[in-house]
Scaffold this active site. Structure first.
Site, mmCIF file in Angstrom:
data_model
loop_
_atom_site.group_PDB
_atom_site.id
_atom_site.type_symbol
_atom_site.label_atom_id
_atom_site.label_comp_id
_atom_site.label_asym_id
_atom_site.label_seq_id
_atom_site.Cartn_x
_atom_site.Cartn_y
_atom_site.Cartn_z
ATOM 1 N N SER A 142 32.171 48.605 40.304
ATOM 2 C CA SER A 142 33.120 49.159 41.266
ATOM 3 C C SER A 142 33.890 50.236 40.530
ATOM 4 O O SER A 142 33.880 50.277 39.287
ATOM 5 C CB SER A 142 34.098 48.064 41.732
ATOM 6 O OG SER A 142 35.224 48.609 42.397
ATOM 7 N N TYR A 155 39.628 40.651 40.198
ATOM 8 C CA TYR A 155 38.543 41.563 40.570
ATOM 9 C C TYR A 155 38.397 42.675 39.537
ATOM 10 O O TYR A 155 37.290 42.982 39.087
ATOM 11 C CB TYR A 155 38.837 42.150 41.952
ATOM 12 C CG TYR A 155 37.701 42.932 42.558
ATOM 13 C CD1 TYR A 155 36.665 42.282 43.222
ATOM 14 C CD2 TYR A 155 37.662 44.317 42.507
ATOM 15 C CE1 TYR A 155 35.621 42.989 43.804
ATOM 16 C CE2 TYR A 155 36.632 45.044 43.075
ATOM 17 C CZ TYR A 155 35.611 44.365 43.733
ATOM 18 O OH TYR A 155 34.579 45.082 44.299
#
Length: 260
Positions: A142, A155
């Protein structure tokens, strides 16, 4: 281009993972999709892919939050496909909260799915790739594997870990015909992001279109979503002969987000 190759794509019953699975199948690759959801919907998607691309497509729903679940998934994939040439680690979950109130159990589950499962599937499939002298490992990281955002401590930690792990695996296998790279998407038009758009629009009291513009404008200079098909096309390229010397990289697909 990938006729005769086989692929396992984790977290691929929708969104980015499904886009990658479809792109690989579209190049003649036999694919095992993986993930949870309505069995009827998943089976319909699997059958549609098989018919559209004329390749076998399988599904497994193993819980990869545990080492045992990862092992079960890999075993099912190897049995169905006769070996796995391409591994796409894409499964992911999210929880948003300030660090001091972040639930420990959410930290554990996010790290288990978003990082540790990538390690387990990779370690289990590397021996076969080494034996065949060819392999492609693609990890969906990401932009949060490169930069941070508030309230996403688990995350961001997991995705930074994915980028680092990808570099180690690339170096360890640099001479063996096996590459390992991380794709780092920014905002991608998926059902998960659509839910965030709707929540933001509701909070602002504006239509969903305005919520989407607000979301994009905050981080992504292009002010355009990437699509799952865009990510799939990059995955296909990384499996191509042209990318045989691309390894250990983190490739943003983020409309300029990380250039800022």
């Amino acid at each position: 281009m990938l006729k005769g190759k086989t692929a396992l794509v984790t977290g691929s019953t929708s969104g980015i993972g499904l886009g990658i699975a479809r792109a690989l199948a579209g190049q003649g690759c036999q694919v095992m999709i993986h993930g949870l959801g309505d069995p009827a919907v998943i089976n319909a998607e699997r059958e549609a892919m098989t018919e559209e691309f004329s390749v076998p497509v399988f599904h497994d729903g193993s819980d990869i939050a545990t080492a045992e679940g990862c092992s079960a998934l890999v075993s099912a994939a190897e049995q169905a496909l006769g070996g796995v040439d391409i591994l796409v680690n894409n499964a992911g979950i999210q929880h948003v909260s300030p660090t001091e109130s972040f639930p420990p159990e959410k930290w554990d589950s996010i790290l288990a799915i978003n990082l540790t499962s990538y390690f387990h599937t990779t370690r289990l499939l590397l021996p076969g790739m080494k034996q065949r002298g060819w392999g492609r490992i693609i990890n969906t990281a990401s932009v949060h594997g490169l930069v941070a955002s508030i309230n996403k401590v688990a995350y961001v930690a997991a995705k930074h870990g994915v980028v680092g792990m990808s570099k180690v695996i690339a170096l360890e296998n640099a001479e063996g015909g096996i590459t390992c790279n991380a794709i780092c998407p920014g905002w991608v038009n998926t059902p998960l992001v659509q839910a965030q758009i709707e929540a933001r629009a509701q909070a602002l009291g504006v239509p969903n279109e305005e919520g989407a513009k607000d979301l994009l404008g905050e981080k992504q200079p292009s002010k355009r979503f990437a699509s799952p098909a865009d990510i799939g096309a990059l995955a296909v390229f990384l499996c191509s002969p042209a990318a045989q010397n691309i390894t250990g990289t983190a490739l943003p697909v983020d409309g300029g987000w990380t250039a800022q």
